[in-house]
Motif scaffolding. Structure first.
Motif, mmCIF file in Angstrom:
data_model
loop_
_atom_site.group_PDB
_atom_site.id
_atom_site.type_symbol
_atom_site.label_atom_id
_atom_site.label_comp_id
_atom_site.label_asym_id
_atom_site.label_seq_id
_atom_site.Cartn_x
_atom_site.Cartn_y
_atom_site.Cartn_z
ATOM 1 N N ARG A 151 0.815 -1.098 0.073
ATOM 2 C CA ARG A 151 0.124 -0.041 0.038
ATOM 3 C C ARG A 151 1.073 1.376 0.238
ATOM 4 N N PHE A 152 2.048 1.056 0.659
ATOM 5 C CA PHE A 152 2.848 2.390 0.641
ATOM 6 C C PHE A 152 4.230 2.369 -0.166
ATOM 7 N N THR A 153 4.686 3.263 -0.543
ATOM 8 C CA THR A 153 5.926 3.231 -1.573
ATOM 9 C C THR A 153 6.857 4.270 -0.905
ATOM 10 N N ILE A 154 8.199 3.966 -0.532
ATOM 11 C CA ILE A 154 8.988 4.944 -0.068
ATOM 12 C C ILE A 154 9.903 5.057 -1.385
ATOM 13 N N SER A 155 10.351 6.525 -1.732
ATOM 14 C CA SER A 155 11.153 6.856 -2.650
ATOM 15 C C SER A 155 11.888 8.142 -2.339
#
Length: 128
Positions: free
Chosen positions: A67-71
């Motif tokens: 559900r979450f994406t870090i970039s």
């Protein structure tokens, strides 16, 4: 010394999305391992997502995986957290954190005591 400032929090309905940003200053941001943590009322601060300094390694808490994406954008000295399919259980103050890890481009850290620099936090509230 690195300074971190979060933004992008707010109130959203369950199922909605938010994108948090963490702007860094005062250091060479591309050399830092970064992460997002969160703290709900009455709870301890917990790891949400982490990203190695060159972006080659990511890690997520099981509760947010998928559900979450870090970039990160090292040119802008900014790390992001894209949050989709939000749930009321995601309600918390979200903090970004950074640490300099010598000679390790792919390392992650999941424990808050392993981070040296913290932002002030941004509130995320998800209504049902």
């Amino acid at each position: 010394q690195v300074q971190l400032v979060e933004s992008g929090g707010g109130l959203v309905q369950a199922g909605g999305s938010l994108r948090l940003a963490c702007a860094a200053s005062g250091g060479t941001f591309s050399t830092y391992t970064v992460a997002w943590f969160r703290q709900a009322p009455g709870m301890e601060r917990e790891f949400v997502a982490g990203l190695s300094r060159r972006g080659g390694s990511t890690g997520y808490a099981d509760s947010v995986k998928g559900r979450f994406t870090i970039s990160r954008d090292n040119a802008k000295n900014t790390v992001y957290l894209q949050m989709n399919s939000l749930k009321p259980g995601d309600t918390a103050v979200y903090y970004c954190a950074a640490v300099f890890l010598i000679l390790c481009d792919t390392c992650l850290r999941r424990t808050e005591t392993q981070y040296d620099y913290w932002g002030q936090g941004t509130q995320v509230t998800v209504s049902s």
